[in-house]
Design a protein around this motif. Sequence first.
Motif, mmCIF file in Angstrom:
data_model
loop_
_atom_site.group_PDB
_atom_site.id
_atom_site.type_symbol
_atom_site.label_atom_id
_atom_site.label_comp_id
_atom_site.label_asym_id
_atom_site.label_seq_id
_atom_site.Cartn_x
_atom_site.Cartn_y
_atom_site.Cartn_z
ATOM 1 N N ILE A 1 23.001 -68.437 -36.874
ATOM 2 C CA ILE A 1 24.189 -67.754 -36.343
ATOM 3 C C ILE A 1 25.349 -68.729 -36.123
ATOM 4 C CG2 ILE A 1 25.102 -66.627 -34.236
ATOM 5 C CD1 ILE A 1 23.538 -64.632 -35.887
ATOM 6 N N ILE A 2 26.558 -68.245 -36.452
ATOM 7 C CA ILE A 2 27.809 -68.927 -36.075
ATOM 8 C C ILE A 2 28.542 -67.985 -35.126
ATOM 9 C CG2 ILE A 2 30.082 -69.684 -36.888
ATOM 10 C CD1 ILE A 2 28.725 -70.394 -39.564
ATOM 11 N N GLU A 3 28.879 -68.476 -33.924
ATOM 12 C CA GLU A 3 29.632 -67.667 -32.955
ATOM 13 C C GLU A 3 31.066 -68.159 -32.919
ATOM 14 O OE1 GLU A 3 27.770 -66.374 -29.117
ATOM 15 O OE2 GLU A 3 29.406 -67.572 -28.265
ATOM 16 N N ASP A 4 32.019 -67.233 -33.061
ATOM 17 C CA ASP A 4 33.421 -67.665 -33.097
ATOM 18 C C ASP A 4 34.073 -67.568 -31.714
ATOM 19 O OD1 ASP A 4 34.236 -65.016 -32.661
ATOM 20 O OD2 ASP A 4 34.968 -64.697 -34.707
ATOM 21 N N VAL A 5 35.327 -68.000 -31.651
ATOM 22 C CA VAL A 5 36.040 -68.067 -30.359
ATOM 23 C C VAL A 5 36.306 -66.682 -29.772
ATOM 24 C CG1 VAL A 5 37.121 -70.334 -30.703
ATOM 25 C CG2 VAL A 5 38.228 -68.284 -31.646
ATOM 26 N N ASP A 6 36.203 -65.641 -30.593
ATOM 27 C CA ASP A 6 36.378 -64.263 -30.113
ATOM 28 C C ASP A 6 35.068 -63.622 -29.676
ATOM 29 O OD1 ASP A 6 39.314 -63.453 -30.584
ATOM 30 O OD2 ASP A 6 38.772 -64.444 -32.456
ATOM 31 N N GLY A 7 33.946 -64.359 -29.811
ATOM 32 C CA GLY A 7 32.651 -63.825 -29.411
ATOM 33 C C GLY A 7 31.905 -63.090 -30.518
ATOM 34 N N ASN A 8 32.471 -63.076 -31.730
ATOM 35 C CA ASN A 8 31.737 -62.496 -32.861
ATOM 36 C C ASN A 8 30.609 -63.432 -33.262
ATOM 37 O OD1 ASN A 8 33.574 -60.194 -33.446
ATOM 38 N ND2 ASN A 8 35.032 -61.854 -33.835
ATOM 39 N N ARG A 9 29.479 -62.862 -33.660
ATOM 40 C CA ARG A 9 28.376 -63.679 -34.171
ATOM 41 C C ARG A 9 28.128 -63.306 -35.623
ATOM 42 N NH1 ARG A 9 25.042 -62.081 -29.418
ATOM 43 N NH2 ARG A 9 25.968 -63.222 -27.679
ATOM 44 N N MET A 10 28.229 -64.317 -36.478
ATOM 45 C CA MET A 10 28.081 -64.099 -37.915
ATOM 46 C C MET A 10 26.763 -64.692 -38.407
ATOM 47 S SD MET A 10 31.936 -64.959 -39.246
ATOM 48 C CE MET A 10 31.646 -64.141 -40.803
ATOM 49 N N ILE A 11 26.134 -64.015 -39.362
ATOM 50 C CA ILE A 11 24.940 -64.568 -40.002
ATOM 51 C C ILE A 11 25.400 -65.643 -40.982
ATOM 52 C CG2 ILE A 11 22.948 -64.076 -41.470
ATOM 53 C CD1 ILE A 11 22.942 -61.226 -40.329
ATOM 54 N N ASP A 12 24.782 -66.797 -40.887
ATOM 55 C CA ASP A 12 25.215 -67.979 -41.647
ATOM 56 C C ASP A 12 24.405 -68.125 -42.933
ATOM 57 O OD1 ASP A 12 26.131 -70.410 -42.526
ATOM 58 O OD2 ASP A 12 25.241 -71.583 -40.899
ATOM 59 N N PHE A 13 25.031 -67.801 -44.068
ATOM 60 C CA PHE A 13 24.402 -68.023 -45.374
ATOM 61 C C PHE A 13 25.077 -69.195 -46.096
ATOM 62 C CE2 PHE A 13 22.168 -63.768 -46.701
ATOM 63 C CZ PHE A 13 21.321 -63.876 -45.616
ATOM 64 N N GLY A 14 25.649 -70.120 -45.304
ATOM 65 C CA GLY A 14 26.347 -71.256 -45.911
ATOM 66 C C GLY A 14 25.874 -72.621 -45.435
ATOM 67 N N GLU B 1 31.990 -57.962 -42.531
ATOM 68 C CA GLU B 1 30.829 -57.404 -41.828
ATOM 69 C C GLU B 1 30.021 -58.469 -41.079
ATOM 70 O OE1 GLU B 1 30.000 -54.190 -41.385
ATOM 71 O OE2 GLU B 1 31.927 -53.777 -42.327
ATOM 72 N N GLY B 2 30.548 -59.691 -41.034
ATOM 73 C CA GLY B 2 29.882 -60.718 -40.237
ATOM 74 C C GLY B 2 28.755 -61.451 -40.940
ATOM 75 N N VAL B 3 28.871 -61.607 -42.267
ATOM 76 C CA VAL B 3 27.915 -62.438 -43.011
ATOM 77 C C VAL B 3 28.722 -63.462 -43.803
ATOM 78 C CG1 VAL B 3 26.109 -62.517 -44.771
ATOM 79 C CG2 VAL B 3 26.179 -60.613 -43.152
ATOM 80 N N LEU B 4 28.496 -64.736 -43.501
ATOM 81 C CA LEU B 4 29.234 -65.802 -44.166
ATOM 82 C C LEU B 4 28.531 -66.173 -45.463
ATOM 83 C CD1 LEU B 4 31.531 -67.900 -44.128
ATOM 84 C CD2 LEU B 4 29.963 -69.449 -42.986
ATOM 85 N N VAL B 5 29.177 -65.894 -46.600
ATOM 86 C CA VAL B 5 28.653 -66.304 -47.905
ATOM 87 C C VAL B 5 29.713 -67.143 -48.606
ATOM 88 C CG1 VAL B 5 27.139 -64.296 -48.154
ATOM 89 C CG2 VAL B 5 29.468 -64.197 -49.062
ATOM 90 N N LEU B 6 29.274 -67.941 -49.564
ATOM 91 C CA LEU B 6 30.161 -68.830 -50.309
ATOM 92 C C LEU B 6 30.122 -68.470 -51.787
ATOM 93 C CD1 LEU B 6 28.933 -72.203 -48.721
ATOM 94 C CD2 LEU B 6 30.886 -70.833 -47.990
ATOM 95 N N THR B 7 31.213 -68.763 -52.477
ATOM 96 C CA THR B 7 31.236 -68.610 -53.935
ATOM 97 C C THR B 7 31.201 -70.000 -54.563
ATOM 98 O OG1 THR B 7 33.651 -68.598 -53.972
ATOM 99 C CG2 THR B 7 32.561 -66.455 -53.822
ATOM 100 N N CYS B 8 30.900 -70.058 -55.855
ATOM 101 C CA CYS B 8 30.960 -71.317 -56.599
ATOM 102 C C CYS B 8 30.923 -70.983 -58.082
ATOM 103 C CB CYS B 8 29.820 -72.267 -56.206
ATOM 104 S SG CYS B 8 28.176 -71.712 -56.690
ATOM 105 N N GLY B 9 30.686 -71.993 -58.918
ATOM 106 C CA GLY B 9 30.580 -71.777 -60.354
ATOM 107 C C GLY B 9 31.828 -72.222 -61.080
ATOM 108 N N THR B 10 31.636 -72.779 -62.250
ATOM 109 C CA THR B 10 32.753 -73.232 -63.075
ATOM 110 C C THR B 10 33.728 -72.090 -63.334
ATOM 111 O OG1 THR B 10 31.286 -74.843 -64.097
ATOM 112 C CG2 THR B 10 33.323 -74.380 -65.262
#
Length: 449
Positions: free
Chosen positions: A49-62, A408-417
């Motif tokens: 979990i990542i909790e932000d300054v506003d109190g939201n909790r995001m699932i960390d996929f990064g 929706e509170g899920v942190l995902v990253l992109t990549c790829g050439t």
Amino acid sequence: MTAIPQERRLVTAIPGPKSQELQARRTSVVAGGVGSVLPVFTARAGGGIIEDVDGNRMIDFGSGIAVTSVGASAEAVVRRASAQLADFTHTCFMVTPYEGYVEVAEALAELTPGDHAKKSALFNSGAEAVENAVKIARAYTKRQAVVVFDHGYHGRTNLTMALTSKNMPYKNGFGPFAPEVYRVPVAYGYRWPTGAENCGAEASAQAIDQINKQIGADNVAAIIIEPVLGEGGFIEPAKGFLPAIAQFAKDNGIVFVADEIQSGFCRTGQWFACEDEGIVPDLITTAKGIAGGLPLAAVTGRAEIMDAAHAGGLGGTYGGNPVACAGALGSIETMKELDLNGKAKRIEEVMKGRLTAMQEKFPIIGDIRGRGAMIAIELVKADSPEGAATKEPNPEAAGALAKACHAEGVLVLTCGTYGNVLRFLPPLVIGEDLLNEGLDVIEQSFAQI
């Protein structure tokens, strides 16, 4: 492990008002060239979990790009680093040394592949580790050329930009780049013209042919490859490719360097990804997951190669900082105690199962790949709204999906050439319920777009 409740919670829109306020402050004082995937300001993080300054909790996929594999506030990392902070923060190892640096080098000698005598040098970042691996290889071989691969990523310094394949955002406008760098094909099975089953043998033959014809094997100091290519799209070189390249290096007195900065330290379900095909590199570069979020990197390798550089030729003011070394020892302790290799394998099992089911529903998922908790999906364009997929890259879908997940509170990253890969790097300590909830959100986001 962490005081933060391990549950997703949205109390404001993402980003919330406090994050927006901080973003306005940031814009006025932080250089525009420093980007962020999501302008949500973190207050606390731990577990999955990542909790932000506003109190939201995001699932960390990064995991901070594969850094916080043990979580962002792992007990052993905090305990050891705190104790070291109280004793001293810095002396510079090149002025007066300390035990922590030696202990990290001992751990690296134990954990990295091969039973030969090994030595290490510690640095601050992955790019610094790669750059020093090149220095060491050149000192040892008395040669200059460096061979790298299509889709490879090795850093943002001048030399490592030259080693990196992707122009935007890493190289554009920053040249001229360091000379004596040569790029050859990699075994990218999904996009190989004659198909994945022929890819390993054909790509290695092509790469070796180009090295012999265009550079001359006798001129090559080092061949550098990520055993699973990171920024390039989580490409696993087709089976047989890495062993063929490693053997070619061995036969020609070339230093074979495994860049395990993103793939190392349990990320792929093994201590190092090169173990999958029994590769024993001459040098291995590590960073990211090594120290639980503290800045540390290493070059580890055969003692006779590592000792080729003259005394004083390797180092740097902060290299192997004592607090970062303490963090690394805490991180390794956690990995062993919690069997994070086993955890990574379980994450792969869950993610690949769920993503394969999604692929049947959503034909824009062209490929599912990766190992352990280093999993990716490559998104492609469909012939028609209900038609079969092509292999044409679909970066728009990757961007839209990431945006929908973030909302929706899920942190995902992109990549790829081609910018069309969604990559998943959850902390290895993430709970299975959170993992599945994150995958639920991803599936809902696919349905939306």
